[in-house]
Design an enzyme around this catalytic site. Structure first.
Site, PDB file in Angstrom:
ATOM      1  N   ASP A  50       0.839  -1.206   0.000  1.00  0.00           N
ATOM      2  CA  ASP A  50       0.000   0.000   0.000  1.00  0.00           C
ATOM      3  C   ASP A  50       0.874   1.255   0.000  1.00  0.00           C
ATOM      4  O   ASP A  50       0.369   2.375  -0.089  1.00  0.00           O
ATOM      5  CB  ASP A  50      -1.003   0.002   1.170  1.00  0.00           C
ATOM      6  CG  ASP A  50      -0.338   0.050   2.527  1.00  0.00           C
ATOM      7  OD1 ASP A  50       0.900  -0.113   2.597  1.00  0.00           O
ATOM      8  OD2 ASP A  50      -1.052   0.254   3.534  1.00  0.00           O
ATOM      9  N   SER A  51       2.205   1.060   0.025  1.00  0.00           N
ATOM     10  CA  SER A  51       3.123   2.190  -0.199  1.00  0.00           C
ATOM     11  C   SER A  51       2.846   2.820  -1.563  1.00  0.00           C
ATOM     12  O   SER A  51       3.284   3.938  -1.837  1.00  0.00           O
ATOM     13  CB  SER A  51       4.583   1.725  -0.113  1.00  0.00           C
ATOM     14  OG  SER A  51       4.803   0.640  -0.989  1.00  0.00           O
ATOM     15  N   ASP A  89      -1.214  -6.132  -0.240  1.00  0.00           N
ATOM     16  CA  ASP A  89      -1.449  -5.487   1.053  1.00  0.00           C
ATOM     17  C   ASP A  89      -2.927  -5.198   1.280  1.00  0.00           C
ATOM     18  O   ASP A  89      -3.626  -4.773   0.354  1.00  0.00           O
ATOM     19  CB  ASP A  89      -0.721  -4.133   1.060  1.00  0.00           C
ATOM     20  CG  ASP A  89       0.311  -4.038   2.152  1.00  0.00           C
ATOM     21  OD1 ASP A  89       0.270  -4.838   3.100  1.00  0.00           O
ATOM     22  OD2 ASP A  89       1.175  -3.143   2.037  1.00  0.00           O
ATOM     23  N   LYS A 119      -1.237  -9.372   2.847  1.00  0.00           N
ATOM     24  CA  LYS A 119      -0.429  -8.903   3.986  1.00  0.00           C
ATOM     25  C   LYS A 119      -1.267  -7.950   4.819  1.00  0.00           C
ATOM     26  O   LYS A 119      -2.040  -7.156   4.277  1.00  0.00           O
ATOM     27  CB  LYS A 119       0.850  -8.216   3.508  1.00  0.00           C
ATOM     28  CG  LYS A 119       1.665  -7.643   4.681  1.00  0.00           C
ATOM     29  CD  LYS A 119       3.053  -7.244   4.278  1.00  0.00           C
ATOM     30  CE  LYS A 119       3.175  -5.876   3.659  1.00  0.00           C
ATOM     31  NZ  LYS A 119       2.701  -4.757   4.523  1.00  0.00           N
ATOM     32  N   GLU A 121      -1.036  -5.402   8.378  1.00  0.00           N
ATOM     33  CA  GLU A 121      -0.236  -4.790   9.447  1.00  0.00           C
ATOM     34  C   GLU A 121      -0.852  -5.118  10.812  1.00  0.00           C
ATOM     35  O   GLU A 121      -2.059  -5.330  10.913  1.00  0.00           O
ATOM     36  CB  GLU A 121      -0.186  -3.271   9.266  1.00  0.00           C
ATOM     37  CG  GLU A 121       0.622  -2.851   8.052  1.00  0.00           C
ATOM     38  CD  GLU A 121       0.817  -1.341   7.950  1.00  0.00           C
ATOM     39  OE1 GLU A 121       0.508  -0.616   8.917  1.00  0.00           O
ATOM     40  OE2 GLU A 121       1.276  -0.892   6.884  1.00  0.00           O
ATOM     41  N   GLU A 188       9.529  -4.226  10.104  1.00  0.00           N
ATOM     42  CA  GLU A 188       9.972  -2.942   9.536  1.00  0.00           C
ATOM     43  C   GLU A 188      10.478  -2.011  10.640  1.00  0.00           C
ATOM     44  O   GLU A 188       9.833  -1.886  11.709  1.00  0.00           O
ATOM     45  CB  GLU A 188       8.795  -2.266   8.792  1.00  0.00           C
ATOM     46  CG  GLU A 188       9.194  -0.910   8.207  1.00  0.00           C
ATOM     47  CD  GLU A 188       8.189  -0.343   7.208  1.00  0.00           C
ATOM     48  OE1 GLU A 188       7.195  -1.015   6.894  1.00  0.00           O
ATOM     49  OE2 GLU A 188       8.436   0.792   6.748  1.00  0.00           O
TER      50      GLU A 188
HETATM   51  O1  KIV Z   1       3.552  -1.131   1.531  1.00  0.00           O
HETATM   52  C1  KIV Z   1       4.701  -1.582   1.420  1.00  0.00           C
HETATM   53  O2  KIV Z   1       5.408  -1.367   0.425  1.00  0.00           O
HETATM   54  C2  KIV Z   1       5.205  -2.410   2.511  1.00  0.00           C
HETATM   55  C3  KIV Z   1       6.668  -2.730   2.508  1.00  0.00           C
HETATM   56  C4  KIV Z   1       7.402  -1.523   2.910  1.00  0.00           C
HETATM   57  C5  KIV Z   1       6.997  -3.893   3.347  1.00  0.00           C
HETATM   58  O3  KIV Z   1       4.472  -2.769   3.378  1.00  0.00           O
END
Ligand code: KIV
Length: 276
Positions: A50-51, A89, A119, A121, A188
């Site tokens: 989600d970056s 994510d 994924k 968090e 992280e």
């Molecule tokens: O969103 C993302 O790119 C991430 C990575 C930094 C692990 O969660």
């Protein structure tokens, strides 16, 4: 398995085998089909992180990213890959309310993208959700330490595990998520001694994937645009393996000059008639 599938993708369960074999797990993020296709032969998994909200869309944080955005980019990355595991994510607001909400969001991601895992968090407070999802066929990669979706409650993007209480909490997070069935744990922004302690803790059987969490982890991940030197703000843990920003600037400058001077398009770029 479909008789038409020609390439066996890396599966979520394979990461445990890579850890057992002592072979480092390699991962990068991708949001597009073309970059994903370049990474595919080299990465065990490609994360549609989600970056993308910050990297692709210039947002101040990952909080505005929606499930629909993740699904569109997940589909693009699936089109660009054949062998790497694709992990998508779960964005802020798509899983925290209940384990049922998490399940419905995760099912949308897996059905609409074809990705192999999601994924999420969050630490021990999400262990029940992780167990609920994995028990229903959704492979979950967890993410602890500096969790960008908690930027407002953490008071900024802060390195984690700096005191005894932080160390204890992170260890508890990793143990409970691993016991709940997470197939891997992204760590992280965690100080080295704590990251090492977690990565070598026998109760943490899930492979640990570091990003700013030292070389002690079982694997490493970076945001592609950061390691290529495309991003303008770079955390300490990023090593620039390329300098794409300056290469793009050079190419654009050359293009501008040639267009202004009338040298581009040249003869070979020009359709002259019916023969070409
Ligand atoms: O969103 C993302 O790119 C991430 C990575 C930094 C692990 O969660």
């Amino acid at each position: 398995m479909s008789q038409f599938s020609q390439t066996q993708r890396v599966r979520a369960v394979d990461l445990a085998r890579f850890k057992a074999e002592g072979r480092k797990i390699i991962a990068l993020t991708a949001y597009h089909a073309h970059t994903a296709s370049i990474l595919d032969p080299y990465c065990d998994f490609v994360l549609v992180g989600d970056s993308l909200g910050m990297v692709m869309h210039g947002m101040e944080s990952t909080l505005p990213v929606t499930l629909d955005m993740m699904i569109v980019q997940g589909q693009a990355v699936m089109r660009g890959t054949r062998r790497a595991l694709v992990v998508v994510d779960m964005p802020f607001g798509s899983y925290e309310a209940s384990k049922e909400q998490a399940f419905h969001s995760a099912v949308r991601v897996l059905k609409e993208t074809g990705a192999g895992a999601i994924k999420m968090e969050g630490g021990s407070r999400f262990a029940e959700t992780v167990a609920f999802l994995t028990g229903r066929g959704v492979p979950v990669m967890s993410h602890i330490g500096l969790t960008p979706q908690s930027v407002n409650t953490m008071g900024g993007f802060r390195v984690q595990g700096k005191d005894a209480e932080g160390e204890h909490r992170l260890l508890e997070d990793a143990v409970s998520l691993s016991e709940a069935g997470a197939f891997a744990i992204v760590m992280e922004g965690i100080v080295e001694p704590v990251a090492r302690r977690i990565a070598t803790e026998p109760k943490v059987t899930a492979p640990t994937i570091g990003i700013g969490a030292s070389a002690a982890c079982d694997g490493q991940i970076l945001v592609l645009e950061d390691m290529l030197g495309l991003s303008d703000r770079m955390p300490k843990f990023v090593k620039q393996f390329g300098s794409l920003r300056s290469q793009i600037e050079e190419a654009v400058t050359a293009y501008v000059e040639e267009v202004r001077a009338g040298r581009f398009p040249a003869d070979e770029h020009t359709y002259r008639g019916s023969s070409n």
